[in-house]
Design an enzyme around this catalytic site. Structure first.
Site, mmCIF file in Angstrom:
data_model
loop_
_atom_site.group_PDB
_atom_site.id
_atom_site.type_symbol
_atom_site.label_atom_id
_atom_site.label_comp_id
_atom_site.label_asym_id
_atom_site.label_seq_id
_atom_site.Cartn_x
_atom_site.Cartn_y
_atom_site.Cartn_z
ATOM 1 N N TYR A 32 0.837 -1.206 0.000
ATOM 2 C CA TYR A 32 0.000 0.000 0.000
ATOM 3 C C TYR A 32 0.867 1.250 0.000
ATOM 4 O O TYR A 32 2.076 1.190 0.212
ATOM 5 C CB TYR A 32 -0.956 0.001 1.198
ATOM 6 C CG TYR A 32 -0.332 0.391 2.524
ATOM 7 C CD1 TYR A 32 0.483 -0.485 3.227
ATOM 8 C CD2 TYR A 32 -0.545 1.658 3.082
ATOM 9 C CE1 TYR A 32 1.048 -0.124 4.443
ATOM 10 C CE2 TYR A 32 0.015 2.022 4.297
ATOM 11 C CZ TYR A 32 0.812 1.130 4.969
ATOM 12 O OH TYR A 32 1.375 1.489 6.161
ATOM 13 N N ARG A 51 8.338 3.752 -4.736
ATOM 14 C CA ARG A 51 8.398 2.831 -3.596
ATOM 15 C C ARG A 51 7.353 1.723 -3.745
ATOM 16 O O ARG A 51 7.618 0.557 -3.440
ATOM 17 C CB ARG A 51 8.173 3.600 -2.288
ATOM 18 C CG ARG A 51 8.224 2.707 -1.061
ATOM 19 C CD ARG A 51 8.185 3.497 0.239
ATOM 20 N NE ARG A 51 6.897 4.138 0.449
ATOM 21 C CZ ARG A 51 6.617 4.961 1.474
ATOM 22 N NH1 ARG A 51 7.560 5.246 2.364
ATOM 23 N NH2 ARG A 51 5.430 5.501 1.597
ATOM 24 N N ARG A 100 -7.785 -21.270 -0.059
ATOM 25 C CA ARG A 100 -6.753 -20.684 0.797
ATOM 26 C C ARG A 100 -5.528 -21.563 0.734
ATOM 27 O O ARG A 100 -5.543 -22.712 1.192
ATOM 28 C CB ARG A 100 -7.252 -20.575 2.242
ATOM 29 C CG ARG A 100 -6.223 -19.948 3.169
ATOM 30 C CD ARG A 100 -6.738 -19.814 4.598
ATOM 31 N NE ARG A 100 -5.712 -19.248 5.472
ATOM 32 C CZ ARG A 100 -4.769 -19.966 6.094
ATOM 33 N NH1 ARG A 100 -4.732 -21.274 5.954
ATOM 34 N NH2 ARG A 100 -3.876 -19.372 6.847
ATOM 35 N N HIS A 102 -1.076 -21.033 0.846
ATOM 36 C CA HIS A 102 -0.070 -20.002 1.081
ATOM 37 C C HIS A 102 0.701 -19.598 -0.182
ATOM 38 O O HIS A 102 1.046 -18.427 -0.357
ATOM 39 C CB HIS A 102 0.933 -20.453 2.153
ATOM 40 C CG HIS A 102 0.384 -20.411 3.549
ATOM 41 N ND1 HIS A 102 -0.744 -21.109 3.934
ATOM 42 C CD2 HIS A 102 0.811 -19.753 4.656
ATOM 43 C CE1 HIS A 102 -0.987 -20.877 5.211
ATOM 44 N NE2 HIS A 102 -0.061 -20.054 5.675
ATOM 45 N N LYS A 149 6.533 -1.935 2.293
ATOM 46 C CA LYS A 149 5.313 -1.293 2.810
ATOM 47 C C LYS A 149 4.136 -2.245 2.598
ATOM 48 O O LYS A 149 3.274 -2.048 1.732
ATOM 49 C CB LYS A 149 5.080 0.066 2.129
ATOM 50 C CG LYS A 149 4.118 0.963 2.926
ATOM 51 C CD LYS A 149 4.190 2.384 2.454
ATOM 52 C CE LYS A 149 3.120 3.269 3.061
ATOM 53 N NZ LYS A 149 3.239 3.507 4.492
ATOM 54 N N GLU A 182 12.322 2.865 14.198
ATOM 55 C CA GLU A 182 11.403 3.930 13.762
ATOM 56 C C GLU A 182 10.254 3.978 14.753
ATOM 57 O O GLU A 182 10.405 3.541 15.898
ATOM 58 C CB GLU A 182 10.942 3.666 12.320
ATOM 59 C CG GLU A 182 10.298 2.309 12.120
ATOM 60 C CD GLU A 182 9.815 2.065 10.692
ATOM 61 O OE1 GLU A 182 9.690 3.014 9.913
ATOM 62 O OE2 GLU A 182 9.519 0.891 10.381
ATOM 63 N N LEU A 206 10.963 1.469 7.371
ATOM 64 C CA LEU A 206 10.403 1.860 6.084
ATOM 65 C C LEU A 206 11.138 3.113 5.595
ATOM 66 O O LEU A 206 11.380 4.041 6.381
ATOM 67 C CB LEU A 206 8.912 2.184 6.239
ATOM 68 C CG LEU A 206 8.242 2.532 4.913
ATOM 69 C CD1 LEU A 206 8.033 1.278 4.073
ATOM 70 C CD2 LEU A 206 6.919 3.242 5.132
HETATM 71 N N1 PDD Z 1 2.732 5.393 7.593
HETATM 72 N N2 PDD Z 1 7.403 4.011 9.000
HETATM 73 C C1 PDD Z 1 6.257 3.316 9.029
HETATM 74 C C2 PDD Z 1 6.227 1.998 9.704
HETATM 75 C C3 PDD Z 1 5.104 3.847 8.404
HETATM 76 O O1 PDD Z 1 3.956 3.148 8.420
HETATM 77 C C4 PDD Z 1 5.170 5.126 7.793
HETATM 78 C C5 PDD Z 1 3.977 5.735 7.112
HETATM 79 C C6 PDD Z 1 6.394 5.811 7.809
HETATM 80 C C7 PDD Z 1 6.555 7.154 7.132
HETATM 81 O O2 PDD Z 1 6.500 7.009 5.729
HETATM 82 P P1 PDD Z 1 5.995 8.190 4.794
HETATM 83 O O3 PDD Z 1 6.783 9.376 5.157
HETATM 84 O O4 PDD Z 1 6.298 7.690 3.417
HETATM 85 O O5 PDD Z 1 4.531 8.368 5.045
HETATM 86 C C8 PDD Z 1 7.490 5.218 8.409
HETATM 87 C C9 PDD Z 1 1.583 5.675 6.767
HETATM 88 C C10 PDD Z 1 1.308 7.100 6.559
HETATM 89 C C11 PDD Z 1 0.398 4.856 7.234
HETATM 90 O O6 PDD Z 1 0.581 3.659 7.411
HETATM 91 O O7 PDD Z 1 -0.695 5.390 7.378
#
Ligand code: PDD
Length: 285
Positions: A32, A51, A100, A102, A149, A182, A206
Site C-alpha cells: 500500500y 516505492r 486458501r 499459502h 510497505k 522507527e 520503512l
Molecule cells: N505510515 N514508517 C512506518 C512503519 C510507516 O507506516 C510510515 C507511514 C512511515 C513514514 O512514511 P511516509 O513518510 O512515506 O509516510 C514510516 C503511513 C502514513 C500509514 O501507514 O498510514
C-alpha cells in the site's frame, strides 16, 4: 468523502465488495501507499509510486501501471472526494484465489483499491503554539522486512496500541541492541547540539518519503547538519529534540519520552527551522 476505487470503477464505499478469499484479507498479502494531497497538489508523488512499484516487485506481484496511470487515478480520486487535505490510500493485493493456499496462485488478477481520507491541514510551524506528542519506547518486535510497505500491519498495530494504552500518540521502537528503528507508523529523528540524526535505511525501517524529502531539503539548505547513522535509545533519552515524520503528520515534534521531558520539554528551535523549510519546499517534489 466516500467515493472509492475498486478494480477499475469508482463507487460509494458501501458498494465496494471484495471476495473473502482475497489474499489481502486472508494473508495481508499486498502493498500500500499513502500520498498526501493538499489544495490540489500531491507531495512526493514520484517517490511514492517508485516505492510502491519496488514493493510490488519485492513480493512478486505483477502489475504494470506506470506513473501516469497512477497519477490519473490519484487525481480523479481526490477530485471525486473533494477536501483541502487528503491522504490518498492505494492498495494492491495479490488478488482472490479460489482456495486458501499459502503459495502464490497462478492466473489471479491483483485487487486494486484506493480511497481518500482527511488529514490535518498543515499549519505554519510555530513552536510557541505547537503541541508536542508523547512517545513510549518499546522493543521492536515486528518482522525483518520492515522496508516493504506491506498491508500486513499487525506488528505495527500492536505497537501503536501499546502507545495508545500508555496515553502516547506514538511509540519509539528499538532493536535488541537498543538502537532506534522507527515508530509504528512514522520515521524517527533526534537532535543533539543542533545536528539532526536519523537511523540509516535498512530492513528494519520503512524508507519514508517524508524522511527522504526532509533530508533532501535540509541537505540542500545547508543551515542544519544532518547525519544518517545508528542512534541508541540512550542518545534519544538525552536528546535536545525528538521528531517523527510521516505523510499525514509531516515533521512532528515530540516533547515527552516515557513520561520524561525531551530536552527542555518544549518544542525546539531546530524543529521550527526544519518544519518551516519542509513547508516551503515540499511541493518541489
Ligand atoms: N505510515 N514508517 C512506518 C512503519 C510507516 O507506516 C510510515 C507511514 C512511515 C513514514 O512514511 P511516509 O513518510 O512515506 O509516510 C514510516 C503511513 C502514513 C500509514 O501507514 O498510514
Amino acid at each position: 468523502m466516500n467515493i472509492v476505487y475498486l478494480n477499475g470503477e469508482f463507487m460509494p464505499v458501501e458498494q465496494a465488495k471484495i471476495s473473502p478469499l482475497d489474499r489481502g484479507f486472508l494473508f495481508g498479502d499486498g502493498i500500500y501507499e499513502v500520498i498526501p494531497f493538499y489544495f490540489g497538489k500531491m507531495v512526493g508523488f514520484t517517490a511514492h509510486i517508485d516505492r510502491m512499484i519496488n514493493g510490488l516487485a519485492a513480493i512478486g506481484i505483477n502489475f504494470d501501471w506506470d506513473h501516469a496511470k497512477w497519477r490519473e487515478l490519484c487525481e480523479q480520486l481526490a477530485k471525486k472526494n473533494g477536501g483541502q487535505a487528503l491522504g490518498l490510500y492505494l492498495h494492491i493485493s495479490r488478488g482472490a484465489d479460489n482456495k486458501r493456499f499459502h503459495g502464490y496462485p497462478e492466473n489471479v488478477q491483483p485487487t486494486i483499491f484506493a480511497m481518500a481520507f482527511a488529514i490535518p491541514i498543515p499549519e505554519q510551524p510555530d513552536k510557541s503554539t505547537r503541541k508536542g506528542y508523547a512517545l513510549k519506547s518499546i522493543e521492536d518486535l515486528r518482522w525483518q522486512r520492515c522496508h516493504i510497505k506491506s498491508t500486513a500491519l499487525l506488528g505495527n498495530v500492536l505497537h501503536f496500541q501499546e502507545g495508545q494504552n500508555a496515553n502516547c500518540q506514538e511509540v519509539l521502537l528499538y532493536n535488541e541492541k537498543h538502537e532506534l528503528t522507527e515508530a509504528s507508523a512514522s520515521n524517527i529523528y533526534i537532535v543533539k547540539n543542533g545536528v539532526v540524526i536519523t537511523p540509516p535505511l535498512d530492513h528494519q525501517i520503512l524508507a519514508g518519503i517524508t524522511r527522504k524529502l526532509a533530508l533532501d531539503i535540509l541537505q540542500k539548505d545547508k543551515t542544519i547538519d544532518v547525519e544518517e547513522r545508528i542512534v541508541t535509545l540512550t542518545e534519544a533519552q538525552h536528546a535536545d529534540e525528538i521528531w517523527i515524520s510521516s505523510s499525514s503528520k509531516e515533521i512532528a515534534p515530540i516533547t515527552i519520552l516515557d513520561g520524561n521531558p525531551v530536552g527542555s520539554g518544549k518544542v525546539g528551535d531546530v524543529w521550527q527551522q526544519a518544519a518551516t523549510l519542509y513547508s516551503q519546499h515540499k511541493f518541489d517534489y
